[in-house]
Motif scaffolding. Structure first.
Motif, short mmCIF file in Angstrom:
data_model
loop_
_atom_site.label_atom_id
_atom_site.label_comp_id
_atom_site.label_asym_id
_atom_site.label_seq_id
_atom_site.Cartn_x
_atom_site.Cartn_y
_atom_site.Cartn_z
N ASP A 198 16.32 7.77 -39.66
CA ASP A 198 17.18 6.76 -40.29
C ASP A 198 17.89 5.91 -39.25
O ASP A 198 18.02 4.69 -39.41
N LEU A 199 18.35 6.54 -38.18
CA LEU A 199 19.03 5.80 -37.12
C LEU A 199 18.10 4.76 -36.48
O LEU A 199 18.50 3.62 -36.23
N ASN A 200 16.86 5.17 -36.24
CA ASN A 200 15.90 4.24 -35.64
C ASN A 200 15.69 3.03 -36.56
O ASN A 200 15.62 1.87 -36.11
N LYS A 201 15.61 3.28 -37.86
CA LYS A 201 15.39 2.19 -38.81
C LYS A 201 16.65 1.34 -38.98
O LYS A 201 16.57 0.13 -39.19
N ILE A 202 17.81 2.00 -38.91
CA ILE A 202 19.07 1.24 -38.94
C ILE A 202 19.13 0.30 -37.76
O ILE A 202 19.48 -0.89 -37.88
N PRO A 237 33.46 5.56 -46.71
CA PRO A 237 32.01 5.32 -46.67
C PRO A 237 31.46 5.43 -45.25
O PRO A 237 32.03 4.87 -44.31
N ASP A 238 30.37 6.13 -45.10
CA ASP A 238 29.73 6.25 -43.78
C ASP A 238 28.23 6.46 -43.98
O ASP A 238 27.67 6.03 -44.99
N TYR A 239 27.59 7.14 -43.04
CA TYR A 239 26.14 7.34 -43.08
C TYR A 239 25.68 7.93 -44.40
O TYR A 239 24.67 7.49 -44.98
N PHE A 240 26.37 8.96 -44.91
CA PHE A 240 25.91 9.62 -46.13
C PHE A 240 25.99 8.71 -47.35
O PHE A 240 25.11 8.73 -48.21
N LYS A 244 25.87 4.30 -37.42
CA LYS A 244 25.36 4.94 -36.22
C LYS A 244 26.34 5.99 -35.69
O LYS A 244 25.96 7.10 -35.34
N SER A 245 27.63 5.62 -35.65
CA SER A 245 28.62 6.55 -35.10
C SER A 245 28.79 7.78 -35.98
O SER A 245 28.90 8.91 -35.48
#
Length: 225
Positions: free
Chosen positions: A216-220, A74-77, A117-118
């Motif tokens: 998405d990163l900014n919201k994360i 499991p990761d960003y996707f 994020k990574s």
């Protein structure tokens, strides 16, 4: 990199475009002269944010690229998939991101949002490397196609300067060269336009992918602390 799970490509596709749309119609173009093939506009689709039309062939290219690069586990996707499932629940944006994070962890995802994020950064790097490779190909195409035509143009002009000083028997050769020069000017314009249009289409599609992931990163970063 592990093999992608079945259907991951279609999931990735849904993250970046509105799949339900038919390819967008392009603006009317000027009818070409008789004898010339009518140009076929590239099919476009709306990005998922609805902010721009992007080239479908580059959409498919980037989706395939990201599908092959899908990291194991499991990761960003996978988080993005959970986030997408929150749509239509009437939650605010912050609540959607937080609920998706809870769902992601419940499915066995890592407990630290740093993995999101990574992994998103890794996918951004993959997109940027592909863009760099594409731009190199564009430069080579310009040099090979347009550069060769411009070099021929230059040589013919020099030839005409010399031929114009010769006897009338060479006038026919001069006229042939002039006709070819007229063709070359059109070819230079045509080839430059095609290459630059393809480049612009690539850049717009690339920008759409990058902006979606960065958003998405900014919201994360904002919501998942």
């Amino acid at each position: 990199m592990a093999d992608s799970e079945p259907g991951i490509g279609k999931k990735i596709l849904s993250f970046f475009i509105k799949e339900s749309e038919e390819p967008a119609k392009t603006a009317a173009v000027t009818k070409p002269a008789v004898g010339q093939p009518e140009p076929q506009p590239a099919p476009t689709v709306s990005n998922v944010a609805g902010t721009m039309q992007i080239d479908r062939k580059f959409v498919d290219h980037f989706v395939s690229l990201l599908e092959k690069a899908n990291l194991p586990g499991p990761d960003y996707f996978e988080y993005k998939q959970a986030l997408q499932s929150m749509e239509g629940l009437g939650l605010g944006e912050e609540k959607q991101f937080q609920a998706a994070w809870a769902s992601f962890k419940a499915m066995g995802g890592p407990k630290d949002p740093a993995i999101l994020k990574s992994s998103a950064d890794q996918y951004l790097n993959i997109l940027d490397k592909d863009r760099s490779s594409f731009l190199k190909d564009v430069e080579k195409a310009i040099k090979d196609r347009v550069g060769a035509l411009q070099e021929e143009q230059k040589k013919l002009e020099e030839s005409n300067t010399a031929i114009s000083q010769q006897i009338l028997d060479l006038q026919k050769k001069i006229e042939e060269n002039r006709n070819r020069l007229g063709q070359i000017s059109g070819e230079v314009t045509e080839q430059s336009a095609k290459i630059n249009a393809n480049k612009d289409s690539f850049e717009a599609t690339h920008l759409s992918f990058v902006e979606q992931i960065k958003s998405d990163l900014n919201k994360i970063n904002q919501y998942l602390k």
